[in-house]
Design a protein around this motif. Structure first.
Motif, PDB file in Angstrom:
ATOM      1  N   VAL A 101      -2.683  29.419 -63.090  1.00 39.59           N
ATOM      2  CA  VAL A 101      -3.073  29.733 -61.713  1.00 39.59           C
ATOM      3  C   VAL A 101      -4.024  28.648 -61.249  1.00 39.59           C
ATOM      4  O   VAL A 101      -5.030  28.366 -61.908  1.00 39.59           O
ATOM      5  CB  VAL A 101      -3.758  31.110 -61.632  1.00 39.59           C
ATOM      6  CG1 VAL A 101      -4.206  31.403 -60.205  1.00 39.59           C
ATOM      7  CG2 VAL A 101      -2.817  32.196 -62.127  1.00 39.59           C
ATOM      8  N   MET A 102      -3.712  28.022 -60.129  1.00 47.32           N
ATOM      9  CA  MET A 102      -4.563  26.958 -59.621  1.00 47.32           C
ATOM     10  C   MET A 102      -4.772  27.121 -58.128  1.00 47.32           C
ATOM     11  O   MET A 102      -4.079  27.894 -57.466  1.00 47.32           O
ATOM     12  CB  MET A 102      -3.985  25.588 -59.959  1.00 47.32           C
ATOM     13  CG  MET A 102      -2.583  25.365 -59.504  1.00 47.32           C
ATOM     14  SD  MET A 102      -1.793  23.987 -60.366  1.00 47.32           S
ATOM     15  CE  MET A 102      -2.990  22.702 -60.173  1.00 47.32           C
ATOM     16  N   SER A 103      -5.745  26.392 -57.602  1.00 47.12           N
ATOM     17  CA  SER A 103      -6.106  26.531 -56.198  1.00 47.12           C
ATOM     18  C   SER A 103      -5.254  25.615 -55.329  1.00 47.12           C
ATOM     19  O   SER A 103      -4.771  24.580 -55.785  1.00 47.12           O
ATOM     20  CB  SER A 103      -7.579  26.179 -55.996  1.00 47.12           C
ATOM     21  OG  SER A 103      -7.769  24.791 -56.214  1.00 47.12           O
ATOM     22  N   PRO A 104      -5.068  25.967 -54.053  1.00 51.28           N
ATOM     23  CA  PRO A 104      -4.350  25.062 -53.147  1.00 51.28           C
ATOM     24  C   PRO A 104      -5.041  23.713 -53.019  1.00 51.28           C
ATOM     25  O   PRO A 104      -4.384  22.687 -52.871  1.00 51.28           O
ATOM     26  CB  PRO A 104      -4.365  25.813 -51.809  1.00 51.28           C
ATOM     27  CG  PRO A 104      -4.575  27.244 -52.169  1.00 51.28           C
ATOM     28  CD  PRO A 104      -5.444  27.225 -53.396  1.00 51.28           C
ATOM     29  N   GLU A 105      -6.381  23.698 -53.107  1.00 44.89           N
ATOM     30  CA  GLU A 105      -7.115  22.442 -52.969  1.00 44.89           C
ATOM     31  C   GLU A 105      -6.818  21.487 -54.113  1.00 44.89           C
ATOM     32  O   GLU A 105      -6.739  20.277 -53.928  1.00 44.89           O
ATOM     33  CB  GLU A 105      -8.622  22.711 -52.913  1.00 44.89           C
ATOM     34  CG  GLU A 105      -9.076  23.507 -51.699  1.00 44.89           C
ATOM     35  CD  GLU A 105      -8.819  24.999 -51.842  1.00 44.89           C
ATOM     36  OE1 GLU A 105      -8.913  25.711 -50.828  1.00 44.89           O
ATOM     37  OE2 GLU A 105      -8.518  25.448 -52.967  1.00 44.89           O
ATOM     38  N   GLY A 106      -6.651  22.017 -55.306  1.00 41.92           N
ATOM     39  CA  GLY A 106      -6.420  21.153 -56.453  1.00 41.92           C
ATOM     40  C   GLY A 106      -4.968  20.919 -56.769  1.00 41.92           C
ATOM     41  O   GLY A 106      -4.632  20.112 -57.629  1.00 41.92           O
ATOM     42  N   PHE A 107      -4.079  21.608 -56.044  1.00 45.50           N
ATOM     43  CA  PHE A 107      -2.675  21.552 -56.422  1.00 45.50           C
ATOM     44  C   PHE A 107      -1.843  20.437 -55.817  1.00 45.50           C
ATOM     45  O   PHE A 107      -1.088  19.792 -56.536  1.00 45.50           O
ATOM     46  CB  PHE A 107      -1.997  22.884 -56.097  1.00 45.50           C
ATOM     47  CG  PHE A 107      -0.503  22.812 -56.185  1.00 45.50           C
ATOM     48  CD1 PHE A 107       0.118  22.729 -57.415  1.00 45.50           C
ATOM     49  CD2 PHE A 107       0.279  22.774 -55.046  1.00 45.50           C
ATOM     50  CE1 PHE A 107       1.494  22.628 -57.513  1.00 45.50           C
ATOM     51  CE2 PHE A 107       1.652  22.678 -55.131  1.00 45.50           C
ATOM     52  CZ  PHE A 107       2.260  22.607 -56.367  1.00 45.50           C
ATOM     53  N   PRO A 108      -1.897  20.168 -54.503  1.00 44.07           N
ATOM     54  CA  PRO A 108      -0.862  19.335 -53.892  1.00 44.07           C
ATOM     55  C   PRO A 108      -0.632  17.985 -54.546  1.00 44.07           C
ATOM     56  O   PRO A 108       0.490  17.490 -54.564  1.00 44.07           O
ATOM     57  CB  PRO A 108      -1.361  19.165 -52.449  1.00 44.07           C
ATOM     58  CG  PRO A 108      -2.173  20.380 -52.202  1.00 44.07           C
ATOM     59  CD  PRO A 108      -2.854  20.652 -53.507  1.00 44.07           C
ATOM     60  N   ASP A 109      -1.681  17.358 -55.108  1.00 42.46           N
ATOM     61  CA  ASP A 109      -1.474  16.062 -55.748  1.00 42.46           C
ATOM     62  C   ASP A 109      -0.501  16.154 -56.914  1.00 42.46           C
ATOM     63  O   ASP A 109       0.118  15.168 -57.291  1.00 42.46           O
ATOM     64  CB  ASP A 109      -2.809  15.502 -56.253  1.00 42.46           C
ATOM     65  CG  ASP A 109      -3.669  15.002 -55.102  1.00 42.46           C
ATOM     66  OD1 ASP A 109      -3.103  14.733 -54.030  1.00 42.46           O
ATOM     67  OD2 ASP A 109      -4.889  14.887 -55.281  1.00 42.46           O
ATOM     68  N   GLY A 110      -0.371  17.337 -57.493  1.00 40.32           N
ATOM     69  CA  GLY A 110       0.505  17.480 -58.642  1.00 40.32           C
ATOM     70  C   GLY A 110       1.831  18.134 -58.335  1.00 40.32           C
ATOM     71  O   GLY A 110       2.549  18.526 -59.251  1.00 40.32           O
ATOM     72  N   TYR A 111       2.170  18.262 -57.057  1.00 42.18           N
ATOM     73  CA  TYR A 111       3.392  18.972 -56.681  1.00 42.18           C
ATOM     74  C   TYR A 111       4.614  18.376 -57.360  1.00 42.18           C
ATOM     75  O   TYR A 111       5.405  19.089 -57.983  1.00 42.18           O
ATOM     76  CB  TYR A 111       3.568  18.946 -55.166  1.00 42.18           C
ATOM     77  CG  TYR A 111       4.843  19.602 -54.687  1.00 42.18           C
ATOM     78  CD1 TYR A 111       4.915  20.977 -54.547  1.00 42.18           C
ATOM     79  CD2 TYR A 111       5.973  18.849 -54.399  1.00 42.18           C
ATOM     80  CE1 TYR A 111       6.077  21.585 -54.119  1.00 42.18           C
ATOM     81  CE2 TYR A 111       7.141  19.446 -53.973  1.00 42.18           C
ATOM     82  CZ  TYR A 111       7.190  20.815 -53.827  1.00 42.18           C
ATOM     83  OH  TYR A 111       8.350  21.408 -53.422  1.00 42.18           O
ATOM     84  N   ASP A 112       4.781  17.064 -57.250  1.00 40.46           N
ATOM     85  CA  ASP A 112       5.962  16.430 -57.822  1.00 40.46           C
ATOM     86  C   ASP A 112       6.022  16.629 -59.331  1.00 40.46           C
ATOM     87  O   ASP A 112       7.094  16.790 -59.908  1.00 40.46           O
ATOM     88  CB  ASP A 112       5.976  14.935 -57.493  1.00 40.46           C
ATOM     89  CG  ASP A 112       6.231  14.681 -56.018  1.00 40.46           C
ATOM     90  OD1 ASP A 112       6.740  15.597 -55.347  1.00 40.46           O
ATOM     91  OD2 ASP A 112       5.910  13.583 -55.536  1.00 40.46           O
ATOM     92  N   VAL A 198       8.578  31.417 -50.918  1.00 37.29           N
ATOM     93  CA  VAL A 198       7.564  31.776 -51.908  1.00 37.29           C
ATOM     94  C   VAL A 198       7.627  30.819 -53.093  1.00 37.29           C
ATOM     95  O   VAL A 198       6.610  30.325 -53.560  1.00 37.29           O
ATOM     96  CB  VAL A 198       7.757  33.226 -52.398  1.00 37.29           C
ATOM     97  CG1 VAL A 198       6.716  33.578 -53.462  1.00 37.29           C
ATOM     98  CG2 VAL A 198       7.668  34.194 -51.233  1.00 37.29           C
ATOM     99  N   TYR A 199       8.842  30.542 -53.582  1.00 38.09           N
ATOM    100  CA  TYR A 199       9.025  29.674 -54.743  1.00 38.09           C
ATOM    101  C   TYR A 199       9.467  28.290 -54.287  1.00 38.09           C
ATOM    102  O   TYR A 199      10.401  28.152 -53.492  1.00 38.09           O
ATOM    103  CB  TYR A 199      10.060  30.272 -55.695  1.00 38.09           C
ATOM    104  CG  TYR A 199       9.563  31.507 -56.411  1.00 38.09           C
ATOM    105  CD1 TYR A 199       8.858  31.405 -57.606  1.00 38.09           C
ATOM    106  CD2 TYR A 199       9.777  32.773 -55.879  1.00 38.09           C
ATOM    107  CE1 TYR A 199       8.388  32.533 -58.257  1.00 38.09           C
ATOM    108  CE2 TYR A 199       9.306  33.908 -56.526  1.00 38.09           C
ATOM    109  CZ  TYR A 199       8.613  33.778 -57.714  1.00 38.09           C
ATOM    110  OH  TYR A 199       8.140  34.894 -58.358  1.00 38.09           O
ATOM    111  N   LEU A 200       8.804  27.266 -54.818  1.00 38.60           N
ATOM    112  CA  LEU A 200       9.056  25.896 -54.376  1.00 38.60           C
ATOM    113  C   LEU A 200       9.573  24.985 -55.483  1.00 38.60           C
ATOM    114  O   LEU A 200       9.686  23.776 -55.273  1.00 38.60           O
ATOM    115  CB  LEU A 200       7.765  25.289 -53.801  1.00 38.60           C
ATOM    116  CG  LEU A 200       7.135  26.032 -52.621  1.00 38.60           C
ATOM    117  CD1 LEU A 200       5.847  25.345 -52.203  1.00 38.60           C
ATOM    118  CD2 LEU A 200       8.099  26.112 -51.456  1.00 38.60           C
ATOM    119  N   ASP A 201       9.862  25.522 -56.653  1.00 39.20           N
ATOM    120  CA  ASP A 201      10.404  24.676 -57.713  1.00 39.20           C
ATOM    121  C   ASP A 201      11.847  24.319 -57.398  1.00 39.20           C
ATOM    122  O   ASP A 201      12.492  24.920 -56.528  1.00 39.20           O
ATOM    123  CB  ASP A 201      10.308  25.391 -59.065  1.00 39.20           C
ATOM    124  CG  ASP A 201      10.993  26.743 -59.049  1.00 39.20           C
ATOM    125  OD1 ASP A 201      12.147  26.831 -59.475  1.00 39.20           O
ATOM    126  OD2 ASP A 201      10.367  27.714 -58.567  1.00 39.20           O
TER     127      ASP A 201
END
Length: 267
Positions: A101-112, A198-201
């Protein structure tokens, strides 16, 4: 109506799930606090591990080998561990088999990076009810999940999917900020359709695209600024015959943001 934040809904639901499944274990990378419901209900399966670095991954590996289902809540900031970069921390935990579980602030850089992890469902639920459902699904699944949940005050984001009226566009909302903006735009223009992701994978986004493709026409994606471009790229590659536009959703959307969505839908 104010509801539990994403993180608080996660903690509450996981506590209930752990009452039915003794394999569920909760690990948090923040300092221990007195008000954690999981610790109060299941102290033998709760671990507060600030600044642990690789020790956390080793614990996850050991717990998985012993048949447990570890859930790791990564807290933004220094509590993520000084010995390991934040991205390495959650990536290594996912690879070891934990649901992270992670925060939106820390997540987007790791989306790919998460997206490329084969077999890891990536969920960004909105509102308390949806968050609880995602947590239950992750607990039942044999796969590790990545859940992106905020710490801020929760808001009732209940909504109903709707098809657009003839000659109008469809909104596709992602995340809490994107969903708030989409709901505000639909309140101003009820004829707009609304689909919510909801799911983005890769696997689940491809399945959603099959459903989205049944309606041909313009789509306007609303999502947080740092998440918008990756989602647009993913949807455009799966909906090559459709016009897929995007409008960034700020933390606190105003009338100007709603008008931007309406302008994109009308363009």
């Amino acid at each position: 109506m104010v509801t539990l934040s994403g993180r608080d809904a996660f903690r509450s639901e996981l506590t209930e799930v752990a009452g039915r499944d003794r394999r569920v274990v909760c690990l948090e990378t923040r300092a221990r606090k007195k008000d954690h419901p999981f610790e109060a209900a299941h102290p033998d399966r709760f671990f507060s591990l600030p600044n642990v670095g690789t020790v956390l991954t080793q614990m996850v590996t050991g717990l998985r080998a012993a048949g447990f289902k570890p859930f790791v809540a990564v807290t933004p900031g220094p509590a993520e561990g000084r010995a390991v970069a934040p991205r390495s921390l959650w990536r290594d935990c996912l690879e070891a088999g934990a649901t992270v579980v992670m925060s939106p602030e820390g997540f987007p850089d790791g989306y790919d990076e998460v997206w490329r992890m084969s077999g890891v469902p990536l969920a960004m639920p909105c509102g308390e009810e949806e968050t609880r459902a995602v947590v239950r699904h992750a607990a039942r699944s044999p796969l590790p999940h990545c859940l992106v949940l905020g710490e801020g005050p929760g808001t009732d984001l209940s909504w109903e999917p709707s098809e657009p009226s003839p000659a109008t566009a469809r909104l596709i909302s992602v995340g809490e900020d994107g969903t708030r903006l989409a709901l505000a735009a639909r309140a101003a223009a009820p004829g707009l359709g609304h689909a919510h992701l909801v799911y983005l994978d890769d696997v689940r986004l491809s399945a959603a695209a099959v459903e989205l493709a049944t309606w041909t026409g313009k789509s306007v994606v609303t999502a947080a600024p740092r998440l918008l471009e990756p989602v647009l790229e993913a949807l455009r590659s799966r909906l090559p015959g459709d016009a897929v536009l995007g409008v960034p959703a700020p933390l606190r959307a105003g009338r100007a943001d709603v008008e931007q969505v309406l302008a994109a839908a009308a363009a």
